[in-house]
Design a protein around this motif. Structure first.
Motif, PDB file in Angstrom:
ATOM      1  N   GLU A 147       0.838  -1.200   0.000  1.00 21.45           N
ATOM      2  CA  GLU A 147       0.000   0.000   0.000  1.00 21.45           C
ATOM      3  C   GLU A 147       0.872   1.249   0.000  1.00 21.45           C
ATOM      4  OE1 GLU A 147      -3.170   2.858   0.540  1.00 21.45           O
ATOM      5  OE2 GLU A 147      -2.848   1.028  -0.581  1.00 21.45           O
ATOM      6  N   TRP A 148       1.916   1.240   0.817  1.00 24.10           N
ATOM      7  CA  TRP A 148       2.791   2.404   0.882  1.00 24.10           C
ATOM      8  C   TRP A 148       3.497   2.632  -0.457  1.00 24.10           C
ATOM      9  CZ3 TRP A 148       3.234   6.891   2.156  1.00 24.10           C
ATOM     10  CH2 TRP A 148       4.436   7.578   2.209  1.00 24.10           C
ATOM     11  N   GLU A 149       3.941   1.566  -1.101  1.00 19.08           N
ATOM     12  CA  GLU A 149       4.582   1.697  -2.410  1.00 19.08           C
ATOM     13  C   GLU A 149       3.598   2.248  -3.440  1.00 19.08           C
ATOM     14  OE1 GLU A 149       7.794   1.457  -2.965  1.00 19.08           O
ATOM     15  OE2 GLU A 149       8.120   0.864  -0.883  1.00 19.08           O
ATOM     16  N   ARG A 150       2.341   1.799  -3.370  1.00 19.45           N
ATOM     17  CA  ARG A 150       1.304   2.296  -4.292  1.00 19.45           C
ATOM     18  C   ARG A 150       1.089   3.795  -4.100  1.00 19.45           C
ATOM     19  NH1 ARG A 150      -3.581   4.112  -4.185  1.00 19.45           N
ATOM     20  NH2 ARG A 150      -3.791   3.819  -1.950  1.00 19.45           N
ATOM     21  N   VAL A 151       0.979   4.225  -2.855  1.00 16.11           N
ATOM     22  CA  VAL A 151       0.757   5.641  -2.561  1.00 16.11           C
ATOM     23  C   VAL A 151       1.937   6.476  -3.042  1.00 16.11           C
ATOM     24  CG1 VAL A 151       0.518   7.331  -0.696  1.00 16.11           C
ATOM     25  CG2 VAL A 151      -0.812   5.217  -0.639  1.00 16.11           C
ATOM     26  N   LYS A 152       3.145   6.043  -2.725  1.00 16.94           N
ATOM     27  CA  LYS A 152       4.335   6.803  -3.151  1.00 16.94           C
ATOM     28  C   LYS A 152       4.400   6.897  -4.665  1.00 16.94           C
ATOM     29  CE  LYS A 152       7.906   4.937  -1.245  1.00 16.94           C
ATOM     30  NZ  LYS A 152       9.247   4.692  -0.688  1.00 16.94           N
ATOM     31  N   GLN A 153       4.104   5.808  -5.346  1.00 13.29           N
ATOM     32  CA  GLN A 153       4.156   5.820  -6.809  1.00 13.29           C
ATOM     33  C   GLN A 153       3.112   6.769  -7.382  1.00 13.29           C
ATOM     34  OE1 GLN A 153       6.443   4.287  -8.855  1.00 13.29           O
ATOM     35  NE2 GLN A 153       5.491   5.616 -10.346  1.00 13.29           N
TER      36      GLN A 153
END
Length: 99
Positions: free
Chosen positions: A44-50
């Motif tokens: 989820e964090w990687e999705r948000v950052k991307q």
């Protein structure tokens, strides 16, 4: 792997409070723990950052009215990050209403 609010805050150099605010606003999906803390899945964090990187203009410096170059400090970065988060959150809400 699950991340804490502090892990995320350190990753992007903002306060824990800012990350909690983004979670409460729905920008970052998280699980609320019985003690009141939050955990965010790594994916989820990687999705948000991307998604932020896809929208964020490349900004590392600015120019004053007199033409002097200045670096954008943490306050500007945090303000810009908050504005970007608000924009992204609005987009998410609009798409879920129209979806």
């Amino acid at each position: 792997m699950n991340l804490t609010v502090t892990d995320i805050a350190k990753d992007i150099q903002v306060s824990d409070r800012t990350v909690r605010d983004w979670i409460v606003r729905g920008l970052i999906r998280a699980v609320r723990l019985p003690g009141g803390g939050y955990r965010v899945r790594q994916e989820e964090w990687e999705r948000v950052k991307q998604s932020w990187e896809d929208e964020e203009p490349e900004r590392t410096s600015g120019v004053t009215k007199t033409g002097h170059i200045m670096s954008l400090g943490p306050r500007t970065a945090n303000r810009d990050g908050f504005q970007l988060a608000q924009k992204h959150l609005t987009k998410q809400k609009d798409s879920s209403l129209n979806g």
